[in-house]
Design a protein around this motif. Structure first.
Motif, PDB file in Angstrom:
ATOM      1  N   GLU A 151      -3.453  -4.315  -5.171  1.00  0.00           N
ATOM      2  CA  GLU A 151      -3.946  -4.275  -3.794  1.00  0.00           C
ATOM      3  C   GLU A 151      -4.997  -5.358  -3.541  1.00  0.00           C
ATOM      4  O   GLU A 151      -5.013  -5.961  -2.469  1.00  0.00           O
TER       5      GLU A 151
ATOM      6  N   GLU B 153      -3.086  -8.564  -3.128  1.00  0.00           N
ATOM      7  CA  GLU B 153      -2.409  -8.607  -1.828  1.00  0.00           C
ATOM      8  C   GLU B 153      -3.411  -8.932  -0.725  1.00  0.00           C
ATOM      9  O   GLU B 153      -3.129  -9.747   0.163  1.00  0.00           O
TER      10      GLU B 153
ATOM     11  N   ALA C 242       1.717   1.849  -3.525  1.00  0.00           N
ATOM     12  CA  ALA C 242       0.469   2.161  -4.228  1.00  0.00           C
ATOM     13  C   ALA C 242       0.062   3.609  -3.969  1.00  0.00           C
ATOM     14  O   ALA C 242      -0.310   4.333  -4.899  1.00  0.00           O
TER      15      ALA C 242
ATOM     16  N   SER D 292       0.815  -1.221   0.000  1.00  0.00           N
ATOM     17  CA  SER D 292       0.000   0.000   0.000  1.00  0.00           C
ATOM     18  C   SER D 292       0.844   1.265   0.000  1.00  0.00           C
ATOM     19  O   SER D 292       0.415   2.284  -0.537  1.00  0.00           O
TER      20      SER D 292
END
Length: 105
Positions: A61, A64, A5, A2
């Protein structure tokens, strides 16, 4: 994942704003023809490219999260998508928020 990201989202938002600004001051159709609305397609093409990159981030994401929040560094989808994010971060290596070698090639 994250952190990278969020870093990429911020850079892409900056690029969206830059694309619109550069177009407003630099498009030949606007400057030379005196048009207020331009159909050259350049800002839209840049924004579409940024949207595609943002879709990659969203998928990374989701992957993940499906893997329990941990990228799989021994292989698998989450690892491949992390690698993609690292590649997407390369053009921003000089940015002060870039993690340098941690996000390096």
């Amino acid at each position: 994942m994250s952190e990278i990201a969020e870093f990429l989202r911020a850079r892409y938002q900056e690029r969206r704003e830059e694309a619109k600004f550069v177009h407003e001051i630099g498009c030949a159709e606007i400057r030379h023809a005196g048009l207020s609305d331009c159909d050259c397609g350049q800002p839209e093409a840049i924004v579409a490219d940024l949207d595609a990159e943002l879709a990659i981030i969203e998928e990374a994401e989701r992957s993940e999260a499906a893997a329990g929040g941990q990228p799989d560094f021994d292989g698998g989808g989450a690892n491949a998508l992390l690698w993609v994010l690292l590649v997407l971060a390369r053009p921003f290596a000089g940015h002060p928020d870039h993690k340098g070698e941690e996000w390096g090639p």
